[in-house]
Write a protein that holds these residues in place. Structure first.
Motif, PDB file in Angstrom:
ATOM      1  N   LYS A  23       0.813  -1.219   0.000  1.00  0.00           N
ATOM      2  CA  LYS A  23       0.000   0.000   0.000  1.00  0.00           C
ATOM      3  C   LYS A  23       0.847   1.270   0.000  1.00  0.00           C
ATOM      4  N   ASP A 103       0.554   5.654   5.560  1.00  0.00           N
ATOM      5  CA  ASP A 103      -0.508   5.859   4.565  1.00  0.00           C
ATOM      6  C   ASP A 103      -1.206   7.207   4.706  1.00  0.00           C
ATOM      7  N   ASN A 228      -6.716   3.988   2.653  1.00  0.00           N
ATOM      8  CA  ASN A 228      -6.909   2.549   2.820  1.00  0.00           C
ATOM      9  C   ASN A 228      -7.403   1.874   1.549  1.00  0.00           C
TER      10      ASN A 228
END
Ligand code: UD1
Ligand code: CA
Length: 457
Positions: A23, A103, A228
């Motif tokens: 990610k 993130d 996310n």
């Protein structure tokens, strides 16, 4: 000022991204999200940066090489467990540790600096960065007591209906007293909805030890957005893009339609340059002053000097001089070096070409693997025949050469200084300087041919 350390949590796979890539490696405006964070932290006088990476996350390590130390979290058992991996590197050190998720690429240096400062000023052992979210779904909620002090953080999945109504969220960024952090972290348990070791539980643990825990609420939720899934990724991209475009506009660049102009974070653009809609500018592209770029152009890793226009064209990994006109509809492929005052017109493709000052290829040409001198005119449809099916070969076109329309220059071949190539020629041998080369069948006119043909029927 206390010593500063940082722990970046980047070991999670990011299941919700539905991706084969980690990610934190997904780019936002051309830069992987975790790199945005590391680059910002580098400007905060942090002594040691430790990134927690997952087992096998060699790409994250390769990306951040000199910018961070690494610890490995073999199994992703939760954010507290991730921080725990940094214990061997940081425990016992005196100072303040910023913990930040990998993130949240939109966070600014100013907000993080303000977080550090409040933490120091209030002599807190933990300060959590919070924000007000219109839609707090998915975020941990900040629960305050009746006098407004932070009590605890409750994860969305563990929150009661009452707690779910709270719109103050945990941004996943915190300052901790480094020693207190690593003493308390082993007390975190995994008895919760997800069976994970939540870093957020440390707030309650510190409170129970009568330590000073505070919150610092930022007014800009956007900055703290955690990415996310791909929906959030595109939102973040939009916010970052706006910031980038506004920065250029404040520096004197005209961006005609900022909502439709896509500029990577690393791009530099000079004053009075105009960028028209539909333009994508990527990588370490540098554009000079007073240029016109677009509409609908793509520049990737390109250096452009001043006073140049590039319209409806694609330019990759090349250098373009000043007073150059490219397009509409040109394709400049890698390793091309276009000197000053050049014209590359419609439907011209260049590849690995040194294209000399004042030279022109105005229409419908392929020029690849070539050295073109200055003041050369390549007529409409000129082609360097650079490939024989196995190997590539070089075409040299010296200064002041004139190549007539629809000529093939079969490489390797050299056209000497000042020479002329007659239109329609297929040149297989070198042409001496100042010569005229005609390489085509001589024209034959058969007078009265049609009449004869008709009389036979
Ligand atoms: C976390 C916070 C939540 C907060 C939100 C803000 C916890 C328990 N929850 O939730 O309160 O509102 O961030 O965005 O901390 N990671 C690891 N190892 C792990 C688990 C996660 O390195 O074992 C890393 C991930 O790579 C990611 C970061 O930690 O960069 C956050 O993990 P994520 O699963 O996204 O947490 P959230 O559910 O968003
Ligand atoms: Ca997250």
């Amino acid at each position: 000022m206390a010593n500063r350390f940082a722990v970046i949590l980047a070991a999670g796979l990011g299941t919700r991204m539905k991706s084969k890539h980690y990610k934190v490696l997904h780019p936002v405006c051309g830069k992987p999200m975790v790199e945005h964070i590391v680059d910002n932290i580098a400007k905060l006088n942090v002594e040691q940066v430790v990134t927690v990476v997952g087992h096998g996350a060699n790409q994250v390590k390769a990306l951040l090489k000199e910018k961070s130390e690494f610890v490995i979290q073999e199994e992703q058992l939760g954010t507290a467990h991730a921080v725990m991996q940094a214990k061997e590197v940081l425990q016992g050190k005196e100072g303040t540790t910023l913990v930040i998720c990998g993130d949240t690429p939109l966070i600014t240096i100013e907000t993080l600096e303000a977080l550090f400062e409040q933490h120091d000023k209030l002599k807190a052992k933990a300060t959590v960065l919070t924000a007000f979210a219109e839609n707090p779904t998915g975020y941990g909620r900040v629960i305050r007591d009746s006098s407004g002090n932070v009590d605890k953080i409750v994860e969305h999945k563990d929150a009661s209906d009452e707690e779910k109504k709270v719109k103050e969220i945990n941004t996943g960024m915190y300052c901790f007293d480094n020693q207190v952090l690593f003493e308390a972290i082993s007390e975190v348990s995994n008895e919760n909805a997800q069976g994970e070791y939540y870093l957020t539980d440390i707030i309650e643990i510190l409170k129970s030890k009568q330590q000073i825990v505070t919150a610092f609420q930022t007014i800009d939720f956007d900055e703290t957005m955690g990415i996310n899934d791909r929906v959030a990724l595109s939102k973040a991209e939009g916010i970052m893009r706006k910031r980038i475009n506004e920065k250029h506009m404040m520096n004197g660049v005209t961006i005609v339609d900022p909502d439709n102009t896509y500029i990577d974070t690393s791009v530099k653009i000079g004053m009075d340059t105009i960028v028209y809609p539909g333009t994508v500018i990527k990588g370490n592209t540098v554009i000079g002053e007073n240029c016109e770029i677009g509409p609908n152009s793509e520049l990737v890793e390109v250096t452009v000097a001043s006073e140049t226009s590039i319209r409806q064209s694609v330019v990759h990994e090349s250098t373009v001089g000043s007073h150059v006109h490219i397009g509409p509809f040109a394709h400049i492929r890698p390793q091309s070096n276009i000197h000053d005052e050049v014209k590359i017109g419609n439907f011209v493709e260049l590849k690995k070409v040194d294209f000399g000052k004042g030279s022109k290829a105005s229409h419908l040409s392929y020029i690849g693997d070539a050295e073109v001198g200055s003041n050369v005119n390549l007529g409409c449809g000129s082609i360097t025949v650079n490939y024989d099916g196995k190997n590539k070969a070089l075409t040299k076109i010296e200064d002041n050469v004139f190549v007539g329309c629809n000529s093939n220059l079969i490489a390797p071949v050299t056209i000497g200084k000042g020479a002329y190539v007659a239109a329609g020629s297929t040149i297989t041998d070198d042409v001496p300087g100042e010569a005229l080369s005609i390489a085509r069948a001589r024209q034959v006119n058969k007078e009265g041919y049609v009449k004869k043909l008709n009389s036979k029927n």
